[in-house]
Enzyme design. Structure first.
Site, PDB file in Angstrom:
ATOM      1  N   ASP A  79       2.443  -3.683  -5.934  1.00  0.00           N
ATOM      2  CA  ASP A  79       1.207  -2.893  -5.911  1.00  0.00           C
ATOM      3  C   ASP A  79       1.291  -1.760  -6.921  1.00  0.00           C
ATOM      4  OD1 ASP A  79       3.264  -1.683  -4.371  1.00  0.00           O
ATOM      5  OD2 ASP A  79       1.802  -0.282  -3.558  1.00  0.00           O
ATOM      6  N   GLU A  80       0.144  -1.298  -7.308  1.00  0.00           N
ATOM      7  CA  GLU A  80       0.007  -0.098  -8.142  1.00  0.00           C
ATOM      8  C   GLU A  80       0.952  -0.090  -9.341  1.00  0.00           C
ATOM      9  OE1 GLU A  80      -1.374   3.593  -5.702  1.00  0.00           O
ATOM     10  OE2 GLU A  80       0.333   2.797  -4.609  1.00  0.00           O
TER      11      GLU A  80
END
EC number: 3.2.1.52
Lengths: 457, 457
Positions: A236-237
């Site tokens: 993620d991210e």
């Protein structure tokens, strides 16, 4: 010694308690989370002073091997957690009966039983109201998790233990401890060559074979110690700017005609290929589905967090045959103090998913206690009672769940009082997470206030 | 059996720990509250794996009677709480020595010893830095209290226990549990005739002899169960309007030519006269001194709460020969979230009191956790670490106390981390009570940040 072991775990028959009949009562069912099936009457029983637990009528032989097998049974994903609890009311002295297929089912049954017990300050006895009880229970989802984050603030062992006890009370079974991720790896301190450069430290150097050797080594070591079904590989991210600005990685990318987002895909898919031979199934954050969903291993479990339930992401995952875990941030991130207990309760993983085959691919959910502003000083009241609200959503059958939070407000407020009585610093039910109580009054009166307010509406 | 008991409690000689010499270190003294006298060196010792406690060299004989006497010794006001702790550094294996006159002194010494022990993650051993240590310690005040309020919100037993443990860590010795007062009595539920009338329930009916019979009965029962030196008779925030408006009391007042404030004086002085024959000395809130100070029993301890230290009230009490306890609300009321740890630390009971004879009449202080908006969900972080700041003020000799809170900020921050490690939900040091941590970072780093900020100023 010479006896044959049975190949399945038969019924455990626990004789839990000796009771004696008494006066009758009439109140609501105060069990959290609500069991699958509950029948009850109007008698009140009192626990005898020589109350105790007995195992009898079990399909197991009594020799040590089976007992040992019971207590070392692993809480594996999908294990049978069902139990049947029966508390009769007739006769001079009666026994409560608890039957379960595994020790976990038995533990859930004991938790339910404990919630039926109340101390009567006048008679100075523990009593069970509304007998006879007949409860048949099992979880709706097997994956019922709570994530705590020890990377932003170290959580000492006593604090983690304080989180685990109420998990048992709410029948949550998975404690996920976030140590570090690809986005914020602490591993680089020991192996600085994992960083793109000392001044640009994340994500890990995608161009270095050593990065993948370290991942392989960690998963190999892990698989020898932890007999888990899943491993969470994050994803993620991810911000690839360190890759685009560090000369040797920039060169590596150009040689392969990759941009940073293609390198991110390469990284995640390669990590998946490393994990699979170690026997793991893989959890990846929803960004991986969004960006290169068709290339993910069919053994991937997509972990939702950005998209709201019903927003399309979970539907897309299960329509593609991938499994899914729900943690949508606006309702199930505990660090969002503006997410109310009502949102935690009403967050339905099946929203807009009607195909039963697709529903089967939704494994459950996980409420997340990210730790940027959470440490030992405030973690308990930030988690509880909101995580308990989500726990009922994950435990209780969909058709048994309340359609409106006002229907459960009184019961959850009362459960919050029970948490307090057991020493858990669960906050009052209010609009914001961890609000202080608004004024004097007993916890029970706060519940009555809520309850009466609800009844009048 | 036939041996003679000694009439005084001699020195207890505890051999606490077997240590072995190691490398040297150089850091500050991290003990909270700071002992009276501390000397230390630069050696680091490691606790041996067979670490244990031994009692030897004691003046007591070893037979069971004396041991029993030790452990059932009552923590009476003014008891000797001193201890001497010596941790040598030379030799292949060394013993730490703890000497105390009472079990309470020994417990304080063990708390100090535990704060000198640190786990070294590299060597995987517990070590004591800065040896040799030579500590001679005793409290500045005998009365070092923390009040909790179970009347506004019920505090279950596990919550009260969670408050008691950190009291031991901070060498606070008095837990005062507020159940009800003259201003807000719950007693009236059982005896409605104590109320002026069902519609006007407080203060208690001054005109009814039964009121004083009940007070007498309660104190009589109490004195049989609790061997306490003091009883707190309240007397704060009394509003006599119920007396002035209830016909039979109004009549009673007129007959005696009393107004409500004279009746308040009559009530308090009569309650004092009831308490004295039961062997109690009396604590009354400062309003009693303000209104009829010259008529109070010389055995009265005036409990300050309204007036700031140095504002005149405490000076007036001790000048009149009365003893005094300090709880001034702007600095030592924990429910005042705007009272910072610095205010708790800097609140000096001797402010404007220079006469040593007057100083002796200041018994100590009590930080108060009134419970209007405090319950199980938020009590721990509202109390700690601010009560710890006050605890040093009450324990450490005046001339050893820091003149400015910046001098102790690093040490208190570090002690707060120790509380966290022990599972106490102590809040970060900040401007307000129970603030959440402001961002990621280890507790220890928060301390370094504070420490460095202080050093630069």
């Amino acid at each position: 010694m010479g006896e044959k072991r049975r190949n399945f775990i038969g019924g455990l028959f626990l004789v839990v308690v000796l009771l004696s009949g008494c006066v009758s009562g009439d109140v609501d069912v105060n069990i959290w989370p609500m069991p699958k099936s509950v029948k009850y009457g109007g008698e009140t029983l009192q626990l005898s002073k020589d109350f105790g637990l007995e195992t009898s009528g079990t399909n197991f032989s009594d020799h040590f091997g089976d007992i040992e097998r019971w207590f070392f049974e692993i809480l594996q994903y999908g294990i049978d957690e069902s139990y049947d609890l029966y508390i009769p009311s007739n006769g001079d002295s009666v026994y409560a009966h608890l039957q379960a297929q595994t020790v976990y089912g038995a533990l859930h049954g004991l938790q339910t039983f404990s919630q039926l017990c109340q101390f009567n300050f006048e008679t100075k006895t523990i009593e069970v109201q509304q007998a006879p009880w007949s409860i048949a229970d099992e979880p709706r989802f097997s994956y019922r998790g709570l994530l705590i984050d020890t990377s932003r603030h170290y959580l000492p062992l006593p604090t983690i233990k304080k989180v685990i006890y109420p998990m048992a009370y709410t029948k949550l079974v998975l404690l996920l401890i976030f140590v570090s991720g690809f986005g914020n790896i602490t591993m680089g301190v020991g192996y600085p060559q994992l960083w793109p450069s000392p001044s640009c430290q994340q994500p890990l150097d995608v161009s270095n074979e050593f990065t993948f050797e370290v991942i392989d080594g960690i998963l190999s070591d892990f698989s020898k110690v932890f007999n888990f079904k899943f491993v969470h590989l994050g994803g993620d991210e991810v911000n690839g700017s360190c890759w685009e600005t560090t000369p040797h990685i920039k060169y590596w990318l150009r040689k392969r005609q990759m941009n940073a987002s293609e390198a991110y895909e390469y990284f995640v898919l390669r990590a998946q290929k490393i994990a699979l031979p170690h026997g793991y199934e893989i959890v990846n954050w929803e960004e991986t589905l969004r960006n290169f969903g068709s290339k993910l291993s069919p053994k991937t479990v997509v972990h939702n967090w950005l998209d709201r339930v019903g927003g399309g992401l979970v539907q897309k995952a299960v329509a593609e045959g991938l499994r899914c875990i729900v943690s949508n941030q606006e309702n199930w991130y505990l660090d969002h103090l503006d997410a109310t207990w009502k949102q935690f309760y009403m967050n339905e993983p099946f929203t807009n998913i009607t195909n039963p085959e697709h529903q089967k691919l939704v494994l459950g959910g996980e409420v997340c206690m990210w730790g940027e502003t959470i440490d030992t000083s405030d973690i308990e009241q930030t988690i509880w009672p909101r995580a308990a609200a989500a726990a009922e959503r994950m435990w209780t059958p969909l058709d048994q769940l309340a359609r409106h939070p006002r229907k459960v407000r009184g019961r959850l407020s009362r459960f919050r009082c029970l948490l307090n009585q057991r020493g858990v610093a669960a906050a009052p039910l209010s609009w914001l997470g961890r609000d202080a109580p608004t004024g004097p009054g007993s916890c029970y009166n706060q519940w009555l206030y809520n309850y009466n307010t609800v009844q009048k509406k």
